[in-house]
Design a protein around this motif. Structure first.
Motif, mmCIF file in Angstrom:
data_model
loop_
_atom_site.group_PDB
_atom_site.id
_atom_site.type_symbol
_atom_site.label_atom_id
_atom_site.label_comp_id
_atom_site.label_asym_id
_atom_site.label_seq_id
_atom_site.Cartn_x
_atom_site.Cartn_y
_atom_site.Cartn_z
ATOM 1 N N GLU A 182 40.499 14.736 31.405
ATOM 2 C CA GLU A 182 39.744 16.006 31.072
ATOM 3 C C GLU A 182 38.613 15.295 30.051
ATOM 4 N N ILE A 183 39.314 14.887 28.672
ATOM 5 C CA ILE A 183 38.429 14.470 28.349
ATOM 6 C C ILE A 183 37.312 13.281 28.416
ATOM 7 N N GLN A 188 31.794 11.703 28.445
ATOM 8 C CA GLN A 188 30.762 11.748 29.372
ATOM 9 C C GLN A 188 29.515 12.847 29.718
ATOM 10 N N ASN A 189 29.791 14.102 29.162
ATOM 11 C CA ASN A 189 29.303 15.187 29.487
ATOM 12 C C ASN A 189 28.418 14.819 28.954
ATOM 13 N N PRO A 193 21.927 13.861 27.575
ATOM 14 C CA PRO A 193 20.902 14.272 27.141
ATOM 15 C C PRO A 193 20.857 15.943 27.703
ATOM 16 N N SER A 194 20.391 17.090 26.756
ATOM 17 C CA SER A 194 20.723 18.281 27.025
ATOM 18 C C SER A 194 19.328 18.568 27.547
ATOM 19 N N ASP A 217 27.626 5.410 35.707
ATOM 20 C CA ASP A 217 26.493 5.680 35.374
ATOM 21 C C ASP A 217 26.384 6.195 33.934
ATOM 22 N N TYR A 218 25.164 6.502 33.149
ATOM 23 C CA TYR A 218 24.235 6.698 32.282
ATOM 24 C C TYR A 218 22.865 7.202 32.274
ATOM 25 N N TYR A 219 22.715 7.626 31.519
ATOM 26 C CA TYR A 219 21.331 7.841 31.718
ATOM 27 C C TYR A 219 21.120 8.176 30.346
ATOM 28 N N ASP A 220 19.784 8.531 29.664
ATOM 29 C CA ASP A 220 19.751 8.962 28.134
ATOM 30 C C ASP A 220 17.240 8.943 28.269
#
Length: 418
Positions: A182-183, A188-189, A193-194, A217-220
């Motif tokens: 959960e943490i 990750q969330n 970007p919002s 995975d990651y994006y920004d």
């Protein structure tokens, strides 16, 4: 001369029975008190051994317990120059010959080290055999049948307590793991970007489909000034909490460097150093970085071992953005680094993605691949970006033998330059 008086003999027998019951009661009290003290499994085994040999005067006991799919000897009470059963596997002959109740060892085709044992007592938990207690050299006045019945009861109490401890540890471990997940999901969330750019010069859209609860995975997308923004797509080696922590370090380092207004080459070198320092070369990240200038339509980029982003212009051939370096984090210093540069033609479409989008296989083992992705983009290049992403995910789901059970995380980041 032995006393032949029937009355005296009966009194002696009753005294012996009483003594045995007192011994059994003492043994039972010792075991139950130890269980209530919440001792470790190894300590409980030791107390069981000392209680049986001391209180009940059974000189030889061996206890095998089933752990996962193997049998392990947890008690071997033999003395010097006698067999250490902790080094011996439980014979199949014992497992096959004794399941329902105490059985004699006599007659089983076993080696000499087993001949000093006399009785096999299967130990059960919820009607399933989870252990075998082997005893030998029982005191003469303590009949084997009586000893077996009581030892069966005593062993079941011990095993029940140990199983409860294991289940409790599993519950605690599972609860801790759920909390950890959960943490990590929350972390990750927060990394994503919002808000994405969508103005008169450019539109950006992202989709993320994790394979597990915590993806790798990651994006920004980060604004640098009124004209420039950085965007990136990354794939972290591994999954779960370690990958989430590495992504968190990566993002923190990236944001810090951007605030210092350093160039793209410096960003890549510093992030590589950060990752190598944190993981010692055991983990790595493939990543595509792009810095776009709205005023000049100029794109600077570095492809660090990632899938080549696909640039689909309004007319002309498709381009692949290949320039860059190796994946980040596997070596302290990058062996080479090239910053790619290109102009973004009006109405062009740039797609960055992770390999989960293309490494999809049908029932015949054929891969969807980059070719399938390019065909889809060519057909649908003018769709709104959100609709284009939905079409990509729908097509690979239809193509896949496992449908929506994809084998890897999927990240899609597309930019339309107006």
């Amino acid at each position: 001369m032995p006393d032949s008086n029937p009355l005296n003999l009966e009194i002696q027998s009753l005294r012996k029975q009483l003594l045995r019951k007192q011994q059994e009661l003492s043994a039972l009290l010792e075991i139950t008190q130890s269980i209530n003290l919440d001792m470790t499994e190894e300590a409980l085994y030791k107390i069981f051994q000392f209680t049986v040999t001391g209180q009940l005067q059974i000189r030889r006991i061996v206890l095998y317990m089933r752990e996962e799919r193997t049998w392990r000897c947890v008690i071997s009470s033999f003395g010097h120059q006698l067999a250490d059963f902790r080094k011996l596997a439980l014979p199949d002959e014992i497992i096959d010959s004794c399941e329902e109740g105490p059985c004699p060892m006599r007659g089983l085709p076993l080696g000499a080290e087993w001949q000093k044992l006399e009785t096999i007592i299967p130990v059960k938990n919820k009607d399933e055999v989870v252990g075998y207690l082997l005893i030998g050299s029982v005191q003469e006045d303590y009949a084997n049948e009586e000893a077996s019945k009581f030892l069966e009861t005593l062993s079941n109490i011990l095993v029940g307590a140990i199983e409860n401890r294991r289940l409790n540890r599993q519950r605690i471990s599972a609860a801790a793991m759920r909390k950890e997940i959960e943490i990590a999901q929350e972390v990750q969330n927060l990394l994503f970007p919002s808000k994405l750019p969508n103005d008169a010069q450019v539109a950006v859209h992202a989709s993320y489909v994790p394979h597990t609860a915590i993806g790798g995975d990651y994006y920004d997308v980060v604004s640098i000034d009124k004209d420039r923004f950085l965007f990136c797509v990354a794939d972290v080696s591994g999954k779960g909490v370690p990958a989430s922590l590495l992504m968190s370090n990566f993002q923190a380092g990236l944001r810090t460097l951007l605030r210092q207004n350093v160039d793209l080459a410096t960003i890549v070198h510093e992030l590589n150093h950060l990752l190598f320092r944190n993981s010692g070369g055991e983990k790595f990240i493939t990543v595509f970085f792009g810095i776009y200038n709205r005023a000049t339509r100029h794109l600077q980029y570095v492809n660090a071992g990632h899938n080549d982003p696909i640039l689909v212009p309004d007319s002309g051939p498709i381009q692949y953005l290949k320039e860059g370096t190796v994946m980040l984090g596997i070596m302290e210093k990058l062996p080479m680094l090239t910053v790619g540069e290109t102009q973004m033609p009006p109405h062009s479409l740039l797609l960055s993605y992770t390999d989960g989008l293309t490494e999809v296989f049908d029932e015949a083992g054929a891969e969807y691949g980059e070719e399938g992705l390019i065909r889809l983009m060519t057909r649908n290049r003018y769709l709104p970006l959100s609709a284009l992403h939905k079409e990509m995910l729908r097509e690979i789901e239809d193509f896949s033998a496992t449908k929506n059970q994809f084998a890897d995380d999927i990240t899609i980041l597309s930019c339309r330059f107006k």
